[in-house]
Design a protein around this motif. Sequence first.
Motif, short mmCIF file in Angstrom:
data_model
loop_
_atom_site.label_atom_id
_atom_site.label_comp_id
_atom_site.label_asym_id
_atom_site.label_seq_id
_atom_site.Cartn_x
_atom_site.Cartn_y
_atom_site.Cartn_z
N SER A 18 -1.64 -3.94 -9.73
CA SER A 18 -2.35 -3.03 -8.83
C SER A 18 -1.35 -2.16 -8.07
O SER A 18 -0.45 -2.68 -7.42
N GLN A 19 -1.53 -0.84 -8.15
CA GLN A 19 -0.64 0.10 -7.50
C GLN A 19 -1.42 0.99 -6.54
O GLN A 19 -2.31 1.73 -6.95
N LEU A 66 1.32 6.61 -0.54
CA LEU A 66 0.59 7.83 -0.88
C LEU A 66 -0.56 8.10 0.08
O LEU A 66 -0.79 9.24 0.50
N TYR A 67 -1.33 7.05 0.42
CA TYR A 67 -2.53 7.24 1.22
C TYR A 67 -2.63 6.14 2.26
O TYR A 67 -2.09 5.05 2.10
N ALA A 68 -3.38 6.44 3.32
CA ALA A 68 -3.70 5.41 4.30
C ALA A 68 -4.63 4.38 3.65
O ALA A 68 -5.37 4.69 2.73
N ASN A 69 -4.55 3.15 4.15
CA ASN A 69 -5.43 2.05 3.69
C ASN A 69 -5.24 1.71 2.23
O ASN A 69 -6.17 1.21 1.57
N SER A 70 -4.09 1.96 1.67
CA SER A 70 -3.82 1.52 0.31
C SER A 70 -2.66 0.53 0.33
O SER A 70 -1.94 0.41 1.32
N GLY A 71 -2.48 -0.19 -0.77
CA GLY A 71 -1.49 -1.25 -0.79
C GLY A 71 -1.87 -2.40 0.12
O GLY A 71 -1.01 -3.06 0.69
N VAL A 72 -3.18 -2.68 0.25
CA VAL A 72 -3.69 -3.68 1.18
C VAL A 72 -4.51 -4.73 0.45
O VAL A 72 -5.32 -4.40 -0.42
N THR A 81 7.27 -5.05 3.15
CA THR A 81 5.97 -5.72 3.03
C THR A 81 5.65 -6.46 4.34
O THR A 81 6.55 -7.00 4.99
N GLN A 82 4.37 -6.46 4.71
CA GLN A 82 3.90 -7.21 5.88
C GLN A 82 2.92 -8.29 5.44
O GLN A 82 2.05 -8.04 4.61
N VAL A 83 3.08 -9.49 6.02
CA VAL A 83 2.13 -10.57 5.78
C VAL A 83 1.71 -11.10 7.15
O VAL A 83 2.56 -11.49 7.96
N THR A 131 3.48 -3.04 1.12
CA THR A 131 2.17 -3.67 0.97
C THR A 131 1.84 -4.49 2.22
O THR A 131 2.72 -4.95 2.95
N LEU A 132 0.55 -4.68 2.45
CA LEU A 132 0.05 -5.47 3.58
C LEU A 132 -0.88 -6.55 3.06
O LEU A 132 -1.86 -6.25 2.37
#
Length: 370
Positions: free
Chosen positions: A137-138, A169-175, A234-236, A206-207
């Motif tokens: 997933s990207q 690239l966009y807000a609220n992605s990589g989540v 990355t945030q966890v 990523t979050l």
Amino acid sequence: FPSHDIVLNSNLDETSGGYETYASATANGGLGWAPIGTSGFGTNFTGTIKGNSKSISDLVINRSDEINVGLFGYASGATFENFSILNANVKGGANVGILIGRLLNGSSSPSYLTNIQTSGSVEGILSTRVGGVIGYSQNNNHDGISSSAYVKGIARVGGLIGDMTYSALYANSGVIQNSFFTGEVVGILASNTFVGGLVGYANSFTLINKSYSEGKVTGPSIVGGLIGATFSSTQVKDSYSTGNVEANNIVGGLIGTASSSTLTNLKAAGTVKANGTISDGTGASDAGGLIGTLTNSSTLVNGSAFGSVTGNGRTVGGLVGSMASSSSISKSYATGDVTIISPSTFGEAGGLVGAVASSATGSIIISYSI
């Protein structure tokens, strides 16, 4: 078909019309279901599937020499919401997931997954990126996804997502948030396996938030109860793991390796074992109740580990196996037993941290083991 909107109005299973022709073990000459969407221009799935809380059961895919394998093979800028895929049996070569093999963002927004569940088994035979929901997933948003599947692959293997990345690239992605895993994950590559109960490999901003894993996780190297490895900002946050975790080396109850990552309010309760053979002076290394290796300016705040940790050789810690490169730990603790078997020449072990690199410039404050 790739850009169509799909609505599920009833449950589908082996008793449904067309099952033997399209989705059974004998369909398509024994290959089973033909995944929707391929990687060519105009052939990847870009539409919407609205599930209406319905289920798709008994899906069979047997395409061990193909890439991008799942109910959907290759999708971008798509939306999947409110349905389950149950009792699936999926085999592919690389980029393999029960729902989607490879998922990309669209031209102006991420893809969205909301309230998706899977069960059954999924296996990647040839190469990397295998997940109980998505193989690769990207730049996408995943909210409320879960799986109880048995997941097996060569490397970058996760209970929900094998490989997850974000390119800002966009807000609220990589989540990925509000999500969980309760099955079993197995990785088999000899080194740098990257195996996790939720995500195998998490990279580039990523979050992962408010999520957990209760599944058993095993693999040779870089294995975590929740995430195999985190890299590059990355945030966890607010997440935990309770499953047992086992590897040869670099293994943590929650994360195998955390590099350049921000980690907050995390817990692990499963047992952790590093069983690698010992070469004197090196040995099996980096086993921690929460994190195997904490490095490259990573920060851990409010971390806790409750399970026992056993390592063969060196660097075994109740909370963190080894710590290096300006990383820091604060307001964290460990309560589990720590055991080092057959210590090598450098047989470090500690109730909180197994070893701190001599060149490290970070800190450990307001933290303890009992």
